[in-house]
Design an enzyme around this catalytic site. Structure first.
Site, PDB file in Angstrom:
ATOM      1  N   GLY A 183       1.706  -1.188   5.096  1.00 14.32           N
ATOM      2  CA  GLY A 183       2.083  -2.190   6.089  1.00 14.32           C
ATOM      3  C   GLY A 183       1.223  -3.191   6.262  1.00 14.32           C
ATOM      4  O   GLY A 183       1.140  -4.018   7.631  1.00 14.32           O
ATOM      5  N   GLY A 184      -0.192  -3.318   5.743  1.00 15.22           N
ATOM      6  CA  GLY A 184      -1.064  -4.238   6.142  1.00 15.22           C
ATOM      7  C   GLY A 184      -1.455  -4.021   7.409  1.00 15.22           C
ATOM      8  O   GLY A 184      -1.776  -3.020   7.977  1.00 15.22           O
ATOM      9  N   THR A 193      -3.997   2.022  -2.206  1.00 16.23           N
ATOM     10  CA  THR A 193      -3.428   0.643  -2.484  1.00 16.23           C
ATOM     11  C   THR A 193      -4.065  -0.208  -3.640  1.00 16.23           C
ATOM     12  O   THR A 193      -5.107   0.186  -4.253  1.00 16.23           O
ATOM     13  CB  THR A 193      -3.788  -0.123  -1.139  1.00 16.23           C
ATOM     14  OG1 THR A 193      -3.162  -1.371  -1.068  1.00 16.23           O
ATOM     15  CG2 THR A 193      -5.151  -0.467  -0.786  1.00 16.23           C
ATOM     16  N   SER A 239     -10.391  -2.627   5.924  1.00 15.28           N
ATOM     17  CA  SER A 239      -9.273  -2.411   5.569  1.00 15.28           C
ATOM     18  C   SER A 239      -8.377  -2.189   6.746  1.00 15.28           C
ATOM     19  O   SER A 239      -9.014  -1.985   8.008  1.00 15.28           O
ATOM     20  CB  SER A 239      -9.087  -1.193   4.642  1.00 15.28           C
ATOM     21  OG  SER A 239      -7.733  -0.410   4.683  1.00 15.28           O
ATOM     22  N   SER A 240      -6.919  -1.727   6.686  1.00 17.30           N
ATOM     23  CA  SER A 240      -6.424  -1.464   7.831  1.00 17.30           C
ATOM     24  C   SER A 240      -5.887  -0.233   7.700  1.00 17.30           C
ATOM     25  O   SER A 240      -5.132   0.393   8.667  1.00 17.30           O
ATOM     26  CB  SER A 240      -5.259  -2.373   8.092  1.00 17.30           C
ATOM     27  OG  SER A 240      -5.533  -3.689   8.354  1.00 17.30           O
ATOM     28  N   THR A 247       0.730  -1.149  -0.017  1.00 15.50           N
ATOM     29  CA  THR A 247       0.179   0.039   0.035  1.00 15.50           C
ATOM     30  C   THR A 247       0.726   1.340  -0.023  1.00 15.50           C
ATOM     31  O   THR A 247       2.272   0.947   0.127  1.00 15.50           O
ATOM     32  CB  THR A 247      -0.862  -0.120   1.308  1.00 15.50           C
ATOM     33  OG1 THR A 247      -1.616  -1.182   1.284  1.00 15.50           O
ATOM     34  CG2 THR A 247      -1.694   1.039   1.421  1.00 15.50           C
TER      35      THR A 247
END
Ligand code: GLY
Length: 571
Positions: A472-473, A398, A451-452, A380
């Site tokens: 960074g997920g 992303t 999503s994060s 992302t």
């Protein structure tokens, strides 16, 4: 005398070479843009210098990242943006992808109900309806000031002139070429790999090569001339639908035409004298950040010390609890009731931490073993903008995986996302990052996947203080958290805060992940001795924080992550 002089020179060189010692990033008087690539930061600044505002610069920067950083920058993906105007007005935009109308909850399962490996990550079926172009036009129509041509032109020029390959990019390109070539399980061995077949991507690019993006320049030019409709209803739309359907996709013209970005109420909470403004669902970022920060607030972090044993334990235990809640309760707010007030109340969070102890870790298996889902992606990208008028934009965008679904349209010149993998393909079955899912985030037509992403803006005493975010997920949330704490609790500058080594815990797997450099071995040994599973792998914490900090004297510091080719540019 000469000896002393040489010793001093040696110490100076050593100090300069160790980027962990860098205290200050780029400092400017008026404005700052921080992104994953210098080319994109420069284009953002160019727009500001022309008199454009942060929103004009956002449009240009987002599109410039699609050119300069195709790994994650995109027009075939989506994102989230949080803004704060100089008047103090705040807001958030959701331009997240959504599931196509033809999507079903079992679309990635075989007839026995097992998940078909690769179907939600590679190829046409992995692609969610892209939101980026709609997102930037939504922002432009609401807040833009410059003529659209002035915003697009530098981006199109960059695409035509080309972008020089960096060493890190060479490594990425090599890595994904070989991964695609070696792993025949991805798409039943069929020739989905446009990435490989296309004239642009078939060769292995090397550092210092220049990649020109002629097809992308043409697509951007059409979008500039015809607006958002070009992407969602025009020539680009029909070419895109043909391309996707020829590659196993199900996105239709109707899906594109009906895509709408959504203005959302941002998540707002207080931590000491800070007001934190972050992204609301369908991103879990803001709510998780709020839960963690409220859980750690009663602890004296300064007294424990930065990255000390007790500091790590308090953060890890709060993270464990927040991530356990994350997917049980969070998903697309248009499809689920989100119990926001309940799971962020002081009472609830105090209760969550009541079994915390410095002597014994809580085991994740004993903690709220309900269905969960943590969507994770490493690939992302984030950018932070502060303009000369005092408006700020924090945006994370992303394709999900590296180069998304690996589908690259030669004709249109861009990669398509594989955001469908952020849904839970089947409750209880791990996604591509080994994480399991719940029905809150199951696939439904036109639903947005969890999503994060955590684009964040912070006020201190009612004034703008920080603008930050990261890729960074699952580690996005914990990296934003640590950067804020580095500045607020440990008085670091933004560059120093961004550079500082990071750790991460996400409930499951029950492991504290550490970057490989920068931690005191005595500290990490003690954490392990006290019962925590520790794991050292910098490649698993792929956050690259892009932050802006307003200094005491009113100047602006940009901190660009040393872990990538990231760059802060100011004036
Ligand atoms: N695809 C990454 C995220 O939304 O968190």
């Amino acid at each position: 005398m000469l000896y002393r002089f040489l010793t001093l020179v040696f110490i100076f060189i050593q100090f300069s070479c160790d980027s962990n010692n860098v205290k200050r990033g780029v400092v400017s008087e008026n404005a700052m843009v921080v992104t994953a690539r210098e080319e994109a930061s420069k284009i953002g600044i160019e727009i500001l210098k022309k008199g454009g505002n942060a929103f004009d610069a956002m449009v240009a920067t987002e599109l410039a990242l699609a050119v300069a950083y195709p790994f994650a920058g995109n027009i075939g993906g989506g994102g989230f943006m949080v803004y704060r105007k100089n008047s103090g007005e705040i807001g958030a935009l959701d331009y997240r992808e959504k599931a196509p109308m033809g999507a079903t909850k079992d679309m990635y399962l075989d007839e026995d109900g097992n998940v078909i490996k690769g179907l939600s990550t590679v190829g046409g079926l992995a692609v969610g309806v892209p939101g980026t172009v709609a997102g930037v036009f939504e922002v432009y129509e609401k807040f833009g000031t410059l003529p659209i041509e002035e915003i697009f032109e530098p981006v199109i020029k960059l695409a035509l002139k080309g972008v020089v390959v960096t060493k890190k990019q060479e490594i990425r390109l090599k890595k994904y070429n070989s991964q695609i070539n070696n792993d025949k399980t991805f798409w039943n061995g069929s020739d989905y790999i446009q990435y490989e077949k296309s004239s642009l991507w078939k060769q292995v690019w090397k550092e210092k090569d220049t990649i020109k993006y002629n097809s992308l320049a043409k697509t951007l030019n059409r979008i500039m001339l015809n607006g958002k409709k070009e992407f969602y209803e025009g020539e680009t739309a029909s070419k895109l639908v043909n391309f996707l359907q020829n590659n196993g996709g199900i996105i239709t013209m109707e899906d594109l035409k009906s895509y709408e970005p959504k203005w959302r109420e941002p998540i707002i909470f207080e931590y000491d004298n800070l007001k934190i403004i972050s992204m609301s669902p369908p991103s879990s970022g803001g709510i998780c950040l709020e839960q963690i920060m409220k859980m750690i607030n009663p602890f004296d972090l300064q007294q424990y010390g930065h990255n000390s044993v007790d500091y790590i334990k308090v953060l890890v235990e709060a993270e464990r609890r927040a991530y356990a809640d994350r997917s049980f309760y969070l998903g697309d707010p248009d499809f689920n009731e989100i119990p926001y007030t309940e799971i962020t109340s002081d009472e609830y969070l105090l209760d969550r931490m009541k079994n915390f102890s410095f002597s014994t870790p809580t085991l994740s298996k004993d903690l709220n073993p309900g269905d969960i889902n943590i969507s994770e992606s490493n690939e992302t990208t984030h950018y932070s903008i502060l303009d000369q008028f005092g408006n700020s934009v924090s945006a994370t965008t992303t394709l999900n995986g590296a180069y998304g679904s690996k589908l690259y349209s030669d004709e249109l010149g861009f990669f398509l996302n594989n955001e469908m993998d952020d849904f839970s393909s089947k409750p209880g079955v791990p996604n591509m990052y080994g994480l399991i899912g719940s029905k809150v985030n199951r696939i439904e037509p036109e639903k947005r996947m969890l999503s994060s992403m955590t684009p964040t803006i912070i006020e201190k005493n009612n004034e703008l203080y920080m603008v930050l975010g990261t890729p960074g997920g699952a580690a996005i949330i914990t990296s934003v958290l640590q950067t804020i704490l580095n500045v607020h609790e440990f008085e670091m500058g933004m560059q120093e805060a961004v550079n500082a080594p990071r750790f991460h815990h996400q409930w499951l797997p029950d492991v504290v992940l550490f970057e490989t450099t920068g931690f005191d071995k005595n500290v990490t040994d003690k954490v392990a001795k006290d019962g925590y599973k520790t794991y050292f792998d910098s490649s698993r914490i792929t956050s690259k924080v892009e932050g802006i900090l307003i200094l005491n004297d009113g100047k602006i510091e940009g901190g660009a992550d040393k872990r990538g080719d990231d760059k802060a540019v100011g004036f």
